[in-house]
Design a protein around this motif. Structure first.
Motif, short mmCIF file in Angstrom:
data_model
loop_
_atom_site.label_atom_id
_atom_site.label_comp_id
_atom_site.label_asym_id
_atom_site.label_seq_id
_atom_site.Cartn_x
_atom_site.Cartn_y
_atom_site.Cartn_z
N CYS A 1 -16.89 1.39 15.47
CA CYS A 1 -15.54 0.94 15.34
C CYS A 1 -15.13 0.19 16.62
CB CYS A 1 -14.66 2.15 15.15
SG CYS A 1 -13.42 1.95 13.93
N PHE A 2 -14.76 -1.04 16.48
CA PHE A 2 -14.36 -1.84 17.62
C PHE A 2 -12.85 -1.87 17.75
CE2 PHE A 2 -18.47 -3.62 16.37
CZ PHE A 2 -19.14 -3.60 17.58
N PRO A 3 -12.32 -2.04 18.96
CA PRO A 3 -10.87 -2.10 19.12
C PRO A 3 -10.28 -3.42 18.61
CG PRO A 3 -11.94 -2.32 21.24
CD PRO A 3 -13.02 -2.04 20.23
N TYR A 4 -11.13 -4.37 18.26
CA TYR A 4 -10.69 -5.67 17.76
C TYR A 4 -11.44 -5.99 16.47
CZ TYR A 4 -9.00 -5.99 22.50
OH TYR A 4 -8.37 -5.72 23.66
N ASP A 5 -10.80 -6.79 15.61
CA ASP A 5 -11.44 -7.22 14.37
C ASP A 5 -12.52 -8.23 14.72
OD1 ASP A 5 -12.09 -7.79 11.77
OD2 ASP A 5 -10.30 -9.00 11.40
N VAL A 6 -13.78 -7.87 14.51
CA VAL A 6 -14.89 -8.75 14.86
C VAL A 6 -15.58 -9.34 13.63
CG1 VAL A 6 -15.32 -7.70 17.10
CG2 VAL A 6 -16.51 -6.81 15.10
N ASN A 7 -15.13 -8.95 12.44
CA ASN A 7 -15.73 -9.46 11.21
C ASN A 7 -14.64 -9.92 10.27
OD1 ASN A 7 -18.51 -8.96 11.72
ND2 ASN A 7 -18.07 -6.80 11.50
N PRO A 8 -14.77 -10.90 9.51
CA PRO A 8 -15.75 -11.95 9.68
C PRO A 8 -15.21 -12.94 10.71
CG PRO A 8 -14.44 -12.45 7.76
CD PRO A 8 -13.93 -11.13 8.34
N GLY A 9 -16.07 -13.79 11.15
CA GLY A 9 -15.62 -14.82 12.05
C GLY A 9 -16.70 -15.38 12.92
N SER A 10 -16.44 -16.59 13.37
CA SER A 10 -17.34 -17.24 14.30
C SER A 10 -17.15 -16.62 15.68
CB SER A 10 -17.02 -18.73 14.36
OG SER A 10 -15.74 -18.92 14.95
N PRO A 11 -18.08 -16.81 16.58
CA PRO A 11 -17.91 -16.27 17.93
C PRO A 11 -16.60 -16.73 18.58
CG PRO A 11 -20.18 -16.92 17.62
CD PRO A 11 -19.42 -17.39 16.40
N SER A 12 -16.21 -17.98 18.37
CA SER A 12 -14.96 -18.45 19.00
C SER A 12 -13.74 -17.76 18.38
CB SER A 12 -14.84 -19.97 18.88
OG SER A 12 -14.78 -20.37 17.54
N THR A 13 -13.77 -17.48 17.08
CA THR A 13 -12.67 -16.76 16.43
C THR A 13 -12.58 -15.33 16.95
OG1 THR A 13 -12.91 -18.08 14.44
CG2 THR A 13 -11.75 -15.99 14.21
N ILE A 14 -13.71 -14.69 17.13
CA ILE A 14 -13.74 -13.32 17.64
C ILE A 14 -13.21 -13.28 19.06
CG2 ILE A 14 -15.26 -11.40 18.27
CD1 ILE A 14 -17.01 -12.30 15.82
N VAL A 15 -13.63 -14.21 19.90
CA VAL A 15 -13.13 -14.27 21.28
C VAL A 15 -11.61 -14.48 21.28
CG1 VAL A 15 -13.17 -15.60 23.43
CG2 VAL A 15 -15.31 -14.99 22.30
N GLN A 16 -11.13 -15.34 20.40
CA GLN A 16 -9.69 -15.59 20.31
C GLN A 16 -8.94 -14.31 19.93
OE1 GLN A 16 -8.60 -18.66 17.55
NE2 GLN A 16 -6.42 -18.47 17.99
N ARG A 17 -9.48 -13.56 18.97
CA ARG A 17 -8.85 -12.29 18.58
C ARG A 17 -8.81 -11.32 19.75
NH1 ARG A 17 -12.34 -11.75 13.21
NH2 ARG A 17 -11.25 -13.29 11.94
N ILE A 18 -9.90 -11.23 20.49
CA ILE A 18 -9.95 -10.32 21.63
C ILE A 18 -8.93 -10.72 22.68
CG2 ILE A 18 -11.40 -9.55 23.56
CD1 ILE A 18 -13.78 -9.68 21.57
N CYS A 19 -8.77 -12.01 22.90
CA CYS A 19 -7.82 -12.50 23.91
C CYS A 19 -6.36 -12.35 23.48
CB CYS A 19 -8.11 -13.96 24.24
SG CYS A 19 -9.65 -14.21 25.12
N GLU A 20 -6.10 -12.50 22.20
CA GLU A 20 -4.72 -12.58 21.74
C GLU A 20 -4.19 -11.32 21.05
OE1 GLU A 20 -4.48 -16.08 19.33
OE2 GLU A 20 -4.89 -17.41 21.02
N ASP A 21 -5.06 -10.59 20.35
CA ASP A 21 -4.60 -9.43 19.59
C ASP A 21 -4.55 -8.18 20.47
OD1 ASP A 21 -4.68 -11.18 17.48
OD2 ASP A 21 -6.40 -10.24 16.49
N GLU A 22 -3.65 -7.28 20.11
CA GLU A 22 -3.62 -5.99 20.77
C GLU A 22 -4.76 -5.14 20.22
OE1 GLU A 22 -1.74 -4.73 23.27
OE2 GLU A 22 -1.06 -6.81 23.45
#
Length: 65
Positions: A1-22
């Protein structure tokens, strides 16, 4: 279980979620996590540096408490 949504998505989308989402609060389907432990985890992964632990010693002190 990750603290951020890592699926589905491209690497850039995942990085954006990590940077922007709580980050999501940790949970376990098998065991109930102690609220104090959840607080420590959330403090350790806080976005704002002022809300995170200043040192590993500070975090260790809370874990031992």
């Amino acid at each position: 279980c990750f603290p951020y949504d890592v699926n589905p998505g491209s690497p850039s989308t995942i990085v954006q979620r990590i940077c922007e989402d709580e980050p999501k609060r940790p949970r376990s389907s098998r065991h109930k996590l102690d609220e104090d432990l959840i607080t420590i985890i959330m403090r350790a992964i806080a976005k704002e540096p002022d809300r995170r632990y200043r040192s590993a010693d500070d975090r260790t002190r809370d874990l031992r408490h």
